[in-house]
Design a protein around this motif. Sequence first.
Motif, short mmCIF file in Angstrom:
data_model
loop_
_atom_site.label_atom_id
_atom_site.label_comp_id
_atom_site.label_asym_id
_atom_site.label_seq_id
_atom_site.Cartn_x
_atom_site.Cartn_y
_atom_site.Cartn_z
N GLU A 49 0.82 -1.19 0.00
CA GLU A 49 0.00 0.00 0.00
C GLU A 49 0.87 1.26 0.00
N ARG A 50 0.29 2.34 -0.49
CA ARG A 50 1.03 3.59 -0.61
C ARG A 50 1.22 4.27 0.74
N ASP A 51 0.25 4.13 1.63
CA ASP A 51 0.31 4.87 2.88
C ASP A 51 -0.21 4.03 4.03
N PHE A 52 0.09 4.48 5.23
CA PHE A 52 -0.24 3.82 6.49
C PHE A 52 -1.73 3.88 6.79
N GLY A 53 -2.37 4.98 6.44
CA GLY A 53 -3.82 5.10 6.63
C GLY A 53 -4.25 6.18 7.60
#
Length: 725
Positions: free
Chosen positions: A577-581
């Motif tokens: 995924e691109r980011d942690f959230g």
Amino acid sequence: MAGTSYATTINDLPDVILSTIISTISAVRSRNAAALVCRKWLFLERSTRTSLTLRGNARDLFMIPSCFPSVTHLDLSLLSPWGHPLLSSSSSAAADHSLVAHRLHLFFPAVTSLTIYARGPSTLQLLALHWPQLKQVKLVRWHQRPQLPSGSDFTPLFDNCQGLNSLDLSSFYCWTEDICPALESYPVISAKLTHLNLLNPSFSEGFKAQELGDITRACPNLKEFLVACMFDPRYIGFVGDETLLSIVTNCPKLCVLHLADTAAMVSARSNTNGEGFSPEDARITIATLIEVFTGLPLLEELVLDLCNNVRESGPALEVLNSKCPKLRSLKLGHFHGICMPVELRLDGIALCQGLRSLSIRDVADLTDFGLIAIGKGCSRLTKFEVQGCNKITVKGLRTLASLLHQTLVDVKIAFCKNLGATSSLKALEPIQQRIQQLHIDCVWESEEHFENLDGGEYNFDNYKLDDGCDLSKLANFTNFDGDGTDCDGSCPKKKKCKVSYDLNFSDILVNGNGNGYANGSELYGKTWDRLRYLSLWIPVGELLTPLAAAGLEDCPYLEEICIKVEGDCRHLSKPLERDFGLSSLVLYPSLSKMHLDCGDTNGYAYTAPSGQMDLSLWERFYLIGIGDLSLTELDYWPPQDRDVNQRSLSQPAAGLLQQCLMLRKLFIHGTANEHFMTYLLRIPHLRDVQLRGDYYPAPENDMSTEMRADSCSRFEDALNRRIFD
């Protein structure tokens, strides 16, 4: 012509009464708001404030406020540049050191409690001369200890402050060998001490048995004693029976006693085998524990946080209720057998009916029945923490929550094998509309595991109490006081009754009048109405996005969130995924404060091997989306490279932080390049920024642009110019 009438307002009150009203306000924000009403309120608020933390550069004399004459508690540990001596020859201010100390005393004449960052004894030497009336002192130091004789750091304080009664060294790096000589050299001061905090995680092995004996003999009037020590019998000078008894003999007036193993302070995860026991047993017997509890009848708060086994501790804990009737807070680590109910008879810790706060860690044999007994016996608990207890399940915890649904508001669930995020939140449904503070582990269970939770049920039909009361019938625990309640007439009066558990009917189903409770879907909504503070632990590489789906989708009044990321990212490949959230947190409309702690995330500060990411890319992964939140305060711990002792803000991180347009306060617990700090000047509402190396050992290299005091001063000047413009 009729006379003109005027409405009566609060300003018509005499100044003495209005001043008394304002003086009762303790919240800093509320006091600041009151000061903005008018000039009169500003004067009254400033003249009645008793606690103050100074920020900015006090070395510039015009920056020292002069309108707080009633301040008794003064915190100077956060002055800028952080970690640099307040009275130092390297100071950019032209004022003489003694003049700075004199001005501080002139503007704050009533100070009796002081917190100060003391890299050496010179600062204390000047300040103690002007404040000989000091009674409480907290020293802070994360940098290396200077090469001075043992105890030299405390000599100025003990020489000048004869009324000292409280000394806090929990954030002050020194050697354990420094404490005893200083206390023994000043017997009069030591005898007056009633509070001594030596709970410092930087002590590698803690205080040895002989040192604890010397300290308690020197301070016989201690009422609060907090200390880091070593219980492992494999080390020379470990704490055992003899040491515990000497503490009781030397300090019989103790109301607060904290004895914590240094390993437990550094890491919440313990070295246990598959059954949950540590490799070694502590040299502490049950008979000694009973003697300790008997010798400390004034105890109100007790912490025995070990990393070695204390087996079959139940009989010792049973005497706490009678021998220590004032005990309200208890924390135990590696105490086994604390509650082993037979046919649901209360025993062990469940007999401590006066407890308000209970924390248990790494109890290998604690089962669901033990939790139920604790819920029945400790019926006044407002705070409950459980860590590393691998035999408890969602069923037992949910039943405990049902039993404590009238009082429990603060819960922590960590490192329990059967209690991931979804399970923990499912277990807390009975109190989800009451709970105010919550900690869970972000361990995401599979969908199949979640489905199994809905059908789970305890069948207590085969269990009987000693009076023959059938567990398939249910007691009314609404007014349960720990002594048992009456059943519906089929059980003898004043006998303990049974508990039935069903996840779909998640509370006590029938009360003594035959009235039934609603089922789970009707009794418990999806809203966490009172949740104000949420703490999360998440392993490195995992995502935050499943949090809402786990059961926290509706928290309308959540104000503060603390996220701790832990692990070694050197063994992980690039996340899919691109980011942690972080952007998923936008569903919490009241969220304004965040602690994002990546300090225990270890990686490569420089070039990473092929296929892996360096720390700057990991920082970008964790901070993407933070600009979508309406944060006003942020504490951020950058990830670190332990091999080179570097914890620094990277360029991608600085660029993402500048997107937090509503941010007013930003504290970075690490270092940063001066150029990267200028990115933060683009945040329109930013008012307060500081770099804090509050970890040991704090960086010493003042030649780096990341550490130079002049660099920090230039940034602060630029920030102040922008504010005033």
